[in-house]
Design an enzyme around this catalytic site. Structure first.
Site, PDB file in Angstrom:
ATOM      1  N   ASP A   1     -17.644 -37.079  24.816  1.00 33.00           N
ATOM      2  CA  ASP A   1     -16.871 -38.371  25.517  1.00 33.00           C
ATOM      3  C   ASP A   1     -15.678 -38.544  24.432  1.00 33.00           C
ATOM      4  O   ASP A   1     -15.456 -37.823  23.488  1.00 33.00           O
ATOM      5  CB  ASP A   1     -17.682 -39.553  25.617  1.00 33.00           C
TER       6      ASP A   1
ATOM      7  N   TYR B   1     -20.023 -35.554  31.687  1.00 35.52           N
ATOM      8  CA  TYR B   1     -20.213 -36.563  30.438  1.00 35.52           C
ATOM      9  C   TYR B   1     -21.346 -37.481  30.993  1.00 35.52           C
ATOM     10  O   TYR B   1     -22.318 -37.472  30.393  1.00 35.52           O
ATOM     11  CB  TYR B   1     -19.102 -37.638  30.241  1.00 35.52           C
TER      12      TYR B   1
ATOM     13  N   GLU C   1     -23.520 -46.406  32.557  1.00 39.08           N
ATOM     14  CA  GLU C   1     -22.581 -45.112  32.029  1.00 39.08           C
ATOM     15  C   GLU C   1     -21.684 -44.964  33.406  1.00 39.08           C
ATOM     16  O   GLU C   1     -20.319 -44.853  32.777  1.00 39.08           O
ATOM     17  CB  GLU C   1     -23.427 -43.735  32.256  1.00 39.08           C
TER      18      GLU C   1
END
Length: 333
Positions: free
Chosen positions: A133, A115, A32
């Site tokens: 996102d 996020y 991520e």
DNA sequence: TAGCCGTGGGC
DNA sequence: TGCCCAAGGCT
């Protein structure tokens, strides 16, 4: 709508290693962070090397932060590597070396914002989180709001919409988050969406409205001649150089000219070595071929000394210069 | 909140 | 050829 998108995801999702059920929460977190503003194809090889070398947060925490910055390579935004290293140190210290599972704990880690905290809680821990996102925002804008693009900046209305659309059952909510994100990445793309392949084209408010153009002009980021460009080039030198990089090397036009690789592409493979010899011949400092190559790239930007000073100050302020062993470039020549 | 922070592939 | 854009975060 939910069933159609989730079914589409079941048959069209990319086979990405961080989606493997056996992938650790650490692997998900690393992915991520690397995927923040960086395309999947460029992340893949770096992610694999990273996890082989540092299979858990404690392993990374035991390495110097400069090693993280170098392993980051050319993914861009190298401060992410520094923050990931700091996050690993914090997890080793306060979370028993484990990636925490709650949104708030994740959010407290450096480099982890709203996020990433939601994404890791959802994808690594199966929690019901509102993931928002750029892909999800774009799909919502088109499918629900009927606009070509989401607002320039994330707003409260978008978050409320995402909350309203999120399935109540945790397992289904995780699939929904991943599916909408994937739909935005593969079909409902920013530039030229593949509406003919979209599982919910019949329900799309934007298509129904005739595909109206964006109501605002996304402002591009300047690049040529900017501090960002120079900063990137200096970072490349720092990554290539070991400890003890000489400040003078960054400022010397003589070294620049002599280190410059031959413009002939046929001789390009030789440029590093010849550049190295040239830099050594300039009497500045012994260096390695990769350093000479990156120095040459920096010099071709023709940065003013004042710009170089400003960029170096920024790299010191951010800790990137020190991490890579280039902290000495702060000293007078 | 708007501006800053890297990089390279694709259109 | 340039320009756009990519699973954002931080100040």
């Amino acid at each position: 709508m939910h069933e159609e998108i989730i079914n589409w995801f079941a048959s069209h999702a990319r086979d990405l290693p961080w989606r493997d059920p056996d992938c650790s929460a650490w692997g998900v977190l690393v992915s991520e962070v690397m995927l923040q503003q960086t395309p999947v194809t460029r992340v893949l090889p770096v992610w694999k090397d990273w996890l082989l070398r540092w299979p858990d947060p404690a392993a990374l925490a035991q390495s110097p932060s400069g090693e993280a910055v170098r392993a980051w390579g050319r993914l861009g935004y190298p401060r992410r590597a520094l923050r990931l290293h700091a996050a690993a140190a914090l997890m080793a210290l306060e979370h028993d070396g484990e990636v925490p599972g709650s949104y708030n704990e994740l959010l407290s880690l450096p480099g982890v914002g709203s996020y990433t905290a939601a994404a890791v809680a959802a994808f690594a821990f199966g929690r019901r989180e509102t993931v928002v996102d750029t892909n999800i925002r774009r799909v919502h804008a088109r499918l629900i709001a009927g606009t070509a693009l989401p607002a320039p900046a994330l707003n409260a209305a978008e978050i409320r919409l995402a909350e309203q659309l999120l399935p109540a059952e945790p397992g289904q909510s995780v699939r929904w988050n991943a599916a909408v994100m994937e739909l935005g990445a593969l079909i409902c793309t920013a530039r030229s969406p593949k509406c003919g392949q979209c599982p919910v084209r019949e329900k799309c408010a934007w298509l129904a409205a005739g595909g109206p153009a964006p109501t605002y002009q996304p402002k591009g980021q300047a690049w040529a001649g900017t501090d960002r460009q120079v900063r990137g080039a200096v970072m490349a030198v720092l990554r290539a150089a070991g400890p003890g990089l000489q400040r003078g090397l960054l400022f010397s036009p003589a070294a620049a000219l002599s280190a410059a690789p031959a413009p002939d592409p046929a001789q390009a493979h030789d440029s590093g070595a010849s550049g190295s010899r040239a830099v050594e011949a300039s009497g500045l400092t012994p260096t390695e071929p990769p350093v000479a190559t990156e120095l040459a790239r920096l010099y071709r930007l023709n940065a003013e000394e004042s710009q170089l000073e400003r960029v170096i100050t920024g790299l010191l302020r951010d800790g990137l210069a020190q991490a890579t062993g280039g902290g000495g470039i702060a000293l007078p020549a």
